[in-house]
Design an enzyme around this catalytic site. Structure first.
Site, mmCIF file in Angstrom:
data_model
loop_
_atom_site.group_PDB
_atom_site.id
_atom_site.type_symbol
_atom_site.label_atom_id
_atom_site.label_comp_id
_atom_site.label_asym_id
_atom_site.label_seq_id
_atom_site.Cartn_x
_atom_site.Cartn_y
_atom_site.Cartn_z
ATOM 1 N N GLU A 230 12.248 12.755 0.632
ATOM 2 C CA GLU A 230 11.134 12.165 -0.130
ATOM 3 C C GLU A 230 9.787 12.715 0.352
ATOM 4 O OE1 GLU A 230 10.807 10.252 -2.729
ATOM 5 O OE2 GLU A 230 8.704 9.668 -2.537
ATOM 6 N N LYS B 163 4.444 29.759 4.785
ATOM 7 C CA LYS B 163 3.564 29.389 3.677
ATOM 8 C C LYS B 163 2.099 29.445 4.086
ATOM 9 C CE LYS B 163 6.572 26.654 0.811
ATOM 10 N NZ LYS B 163 6.156 27.245 -0.468
ATOM 11 N N ASP C 105 7.317 22.395 -25.510
ATOM 12 C CA ASP C 105 7.270 21.025 -24.973
ATOM 13 C C ASP C 105 8.329 20.924 -23.886
ATOM 14 O OD1 ASP C 105 7.124 18.140 -24.689
ATOM 15 O OD2 ASP C 105 6.190 18.121 -26.672
ATOM 16 N N HIS D 50 0.849 -1.200 0.000
ATOM 17 C CA HIS D 50 0.000 0.000 0.000
ATOM 18 C C HIS D 50 0.882 1.248 0.000
ATOM 19 C CE1 HIS D 50 -2.967 3.002 1.274
ATOM 20 N NE2 HIS D 50 -2.214 3.260 2.327
ATOM 21 N N THR E 296 7.422 26.527 6.862
ATOM 22 C CA THR E 296 6.083 25.992 6.583
ATOM 23 C C THR E 296 5.029 26.964 7.119
ATOM 24 O OG1 THR E 296 7.050 23.806 6.886
ATOM 25 C CG2 THR E 296 4.664 23.904 6.715
ATOM 26 N N ARG F 110 1.631 0.130 15.212
ATOM 27 C CA ARG F 110 1.390 0.053 13.765
ATOM 28 C C ARG F 110 1.616 -1.375 13.277
ATOM 29 N NH1 ARG F 110 5.747 3.941 10.972
ATOM 30 N NH2 ARG F 110 4.572 3.340 9.120
ATOM 31 N N SER G 265 13.126 6.102 -13.314
ATOM 32 C CA SER G 265 12.046 6.885 -13.916
ATOM 33 C C SER G 265 11.964 8.270 -13.271
ATOM 34 C CB SER G 265 10.723 6.128 -13.756
ATOM 35 O OG SER G 265 9.641 6.979 -13.941
ATOM 36 N N SER G 266 12.024 8.300 -11.940
ATOM 37 C CA SER G 266 11.926 9.594 -11.233
ATOM 38 C C SER G 266 13.098 10.494 -11.570
ATOM 39 C CB SER G 266 11.926 9.387 -9.721
ATOM 40 O OG SER G 266 10.819 8.653 -9.347
ATOM 41 N N SER H 252 -0.669 27.252 -4.090
ATOM 42 C CA SER H 252 -0.276 28.651 -4.318
ATOM 43 C C SER H 252 -0.766 29.156 -5.668
ATOM 44 C CB SER H 252 1.252 28.788 -4.270
ATOM 45 O OG SER H 252 1.728 28.345 -3.037
ATOM 46 N N TRP I 171 7.491 -0.648 4.065
ATOM 47 C CA TRP I 171 8.040 0.030 2.872
ATOM 48 C C TRP I 171 9.463 0.528 3.126
ATOM 49 C CZ3 TRP I 171 9.352 5.193 1.412
ATOM 50 C CH2 TRP I 171 9.279 6.122 2.441
ATOM 51 N N TYR J 147 9.239 15.604 1.374
ATOM 52 C CA TYR J 147 9.052 16.939 0.781
ATOM 53 C C TYR J 147 8.888 16.851 -0.729
ATOM 54 C CZ TYR J 147 9.551 18.477 5.408
ATOM 55 O OH TYR J 147 9.310 18.637 6.743
ATOM 56 N N HIS K 5 15.280 11.951 12.859
ATOM 57 C CA HIS K 5 14.102 12.043 13.737
ATOM 58 C C HIS K 5 13.173 10.834 13.548
ATOM 59 C CE1 HIS K 5 11.947 14.682 10.507
ATOM 60 N NE2 HIS K 5 11.658 13.410 10.313
ATOM 61 N N HIS K 6 13.416 10.060 12.483
ATOM 62 C CA HIS K 6 12.665 8.812 12.307
ATOM 63 C C HIS K 6 13.249 7.696 13.167
ATOM 64 C CE1 HIS K 6 10.376 10.218 8.750
ATOM 65 N NE2 HIS K 6 11.444 10.956 8.536
ATOM 66 N N HIS L 151 13.489 11.264 4.218
ATOM 67 C CA HIS L 151 12.889 12.521 4.649
ATOM 68 C C HIS L 151 12.762 13.535 3.522
ATOM 69 C CE1 HIS L 151 10.642 14.568 7.590
ATOM 70 N NE2 HIS L 151 11.086 15.651 6.996
#
Lengths: 38, 524
Positions: free
Chosen positions: B254, B330, B105, B76, B327, B449, B168-169, B267, B141, B256, B301-302, B252
């Protein structure tokens, strides 16, 4: 079209791509080499 | 390079039927392919979520085996992150960036085709692991060793699929950067670019810096498993915690990568429906860059509970809390843009406001998790699940939906059904909270979890979350209906579409021509 015409634009695009590919490969190989040494 | 050849070759001609989609080098076609792929994967990942929630409706084991349940949580996440949010934003980038900067293009159209067509193969391979001996990946994951090394035959296929997604990314990111830096129309200076273009430029740099790190980490897992290395094997002199460091150095930023383009979308939408220019444009750009920079120095922090030195925990706690500043800038700017604006609440605006409110809730719970001593309590509980779903579902996913409603009339030339759109918003907004808000309480009460069963006292909130999840899932069918109907017919959309819309993309006809700007527009 950016200043300098199509040829210059083509060169700039290739240069951008080459730099970005180098950065990406650098991170990939760099991390593995760094881990192998530590 | 289509931009260069534009003056020499007629590009309006293109193959029709299936060939058009397989061989296309057109940014709009590829954008559509990315968006349709993301939509399809959204339902694949959504079915997995519903299997998880159905199992958790009551304590005890009801429907699936624990191993399969763990595969569902793992897949998932991988599907939703790499198969939905990232491709959807890449689809939006493909559609909108050339039109927003005044280019015909993307800079590298053939590579664009390649970077899309890798994805269906990568995800077919990933999902095929469910049918392999030993089942799909079930270690989460994050692929932490040594657990992930217990995966059955699926293991090398998962690693290869992740490599393909990464390639790809990276190709997509290179294309975005090359386009933005080299193909802007005359007069389109960097500080005149729409925020969506800016946020994508910064996101693309994040991708280039972090995806190779993930690739490196999973390559090392592969060599540990098959080639006798001991990168993460303590018995051979390696360190499994080092994997966590490398993974989160990718992981991390990722986060963002998944949210910065959402900031760009919001925006764009809020000024249109507030009929006011964006408040604090340059501060938005600098805030985005600051968030991107800080995202590289917060990763541990993870990992507060792995046993780091106190100084390390302090450092990562403080840098994480620092992210709240840009943040906050924003969120303040979005609210200030709406302040005394001439507001109307069409569906894109509803989703954008929903984003601002609900993403901020996710931001606040993130701030709670940033505090080391508090994280010791919350780590690996449902509080974390509540937090990241608040930033990803009413955050990233709402912004993607908002973007589709906002630009759909431009893409198709038709207005969508506003009544059904509003129903879609209200049902989504209600059910998303019914699903994820109770998870805060479950986490605070100590529910861990990634478990298929739980203690009896967690039943009520789990039942509520499951009802919400099914409600949210079925509400998304309305979205499919609106998009399908709008693509086929509807009231003709004007070029500007929205009264308050500004920017180069709104100067093109709706739908725009196959190649957007055959002669570069002049930006004053």
């Amino acid at each position: 079209m950016t200043a300098g015409g199509p040829d210059k634009q083509r060169k700039r695009v290739y240069l951008t791509v080459a730099l970005l590919v180098l950065i990406a490969l650098g991170f990939y190989v760099g991390f593995i080499v760094f881990m192998s040494m530590s | 390079m289509s931009a260069v050849l534009m003056d020499e070759v007629p590009h309006e001609e293109h193959p029709t039927g299936i060939k058009r989609w397989i061989f296309t080098t057109n940014h709009k076609d590829i954008g559509t392919l990315y968006l349709l792929f993301a939509l399809m994967m959204f339902f694949v990942g959504g079915v997995m979520a519903l299997i998880i929630r159905a199992e958790l409706f009551q304590p005890g084991l009801q429907f699936v085996e624990p191993q399969f349940f763990n595969s569902m949580t793992t897949l998932h996440a991988l599907v939703m992150i790499f198969g939905v949010v990232m491709p959807a934003f890449t689809g939006l980038a493909n559609w909108m960036i050339p039109m927003m900067v005044g280019a015909p293009d993307m800079a590298l159209p053939r590579m664009n085709n390649w970077s899309f067509w890798i994805l269906p193969f990568a995800f077919t391979m990933l999902l095929s692991t469910l049918f392999m001996p030993g089942g799909g990946p079930a270690g989460g994951w994050t692929l932490y060793p040594p657990l992930v090394l217990q995966t059955g035959d699926a293991f090398p296929f998962v690693i290869f699929a992740i490599h393909m997604m990464g390639i790809s990314s990276i190709m997509g990111a290179i294309n975005v950067i090359a386009t933005i830096l080299n193909m802007r129309a005359p007069g389109m200076t960097m500080m005149k670019m729409p925020l969506f273009v800016w946020t994508w430029l910064i996101t693309a740099y994040l991708l280039i810096a972090t995806m190779p790190v993930l690739a490196g980490a999973v390559t090392m897992l592969l060599t540990d498993k098959f080639f006798g290395t001991s990168f993460f094997n303590a018995a051979g002199g390696g360190d499994p915690v080092m994997f966590q460091h490398i993974f989160w150095f990718f992981g991390h930023p990722e986060v963002y990568i998944l949210i910065l383009p959402a900031f760009g979308v919001v925006s764009s939408i809020i000024p249109t429906f507030a009929r006011k220019p964006l408040f604090g444009y340059s501060s938005m750009v600098y805030a985005t860059a600051s968030i991107a920079f800080l995202s590289f120095i917060v990763w541990a922090h993870h990992m507060f509970t792995v046993g780091m030195p106190l100084a390390g925990e302090m450092f990562f706690m403080l840098t994480t809390m620092l992210i709240a500043v840009p943040t906050g800038v924003k969120v303040f700017n979005w609210v200030a843009t709406m302040w005394r604006g001439s507001l109307t609440f069409e569906t894109p605006m509803l989703f954008a406001i929903g984003f601002v409110v609900l993403f901020t809730i996710g931001g606040f719970s993130g701030l709670m998790l940033a505090m080391t001593p508090i994280d010791f309590q919350y780590h690996d509980t449902y509080f974390v699940v509540a937090h990241f779903h608040y930033v990803l579902v009413p955050g990233a996913v709402f912004s993607i939906i908002a973007a589709v409603y906002y630009w759909l009339p431009k893409w198709t030339g038709h207005m969508y059904n506003e009544t059904v759109g509003k129903w879609h918003f209200w049902l989504s907004a209600i059910f998303v909270n019914v699903t994820f808000f109770p998870m805060h309480f479950l986490g605070l009460a100590g529910m861990p979890r990634r478990i298929p069963d739980y203690a009896l006292q967690f039943t009520d909130f789990n039942m509520l979350a499951t009802i919400g999840a099914f409600g949210f899932g079925f509400s998304q069918l309305l979205f499919v209906y609106v998009v399908w109907q709008c693509a086929r017919s509807g009231k003709k959309a004007s070029d500007q579409v929205w009264e308050g819309a500004h920017g180069l993309e709104w100067t093109l006809p709706s739908p725009p021509p196959y190649h957007s700007f055959t002669t570069a527009p002049e930006v004053k």
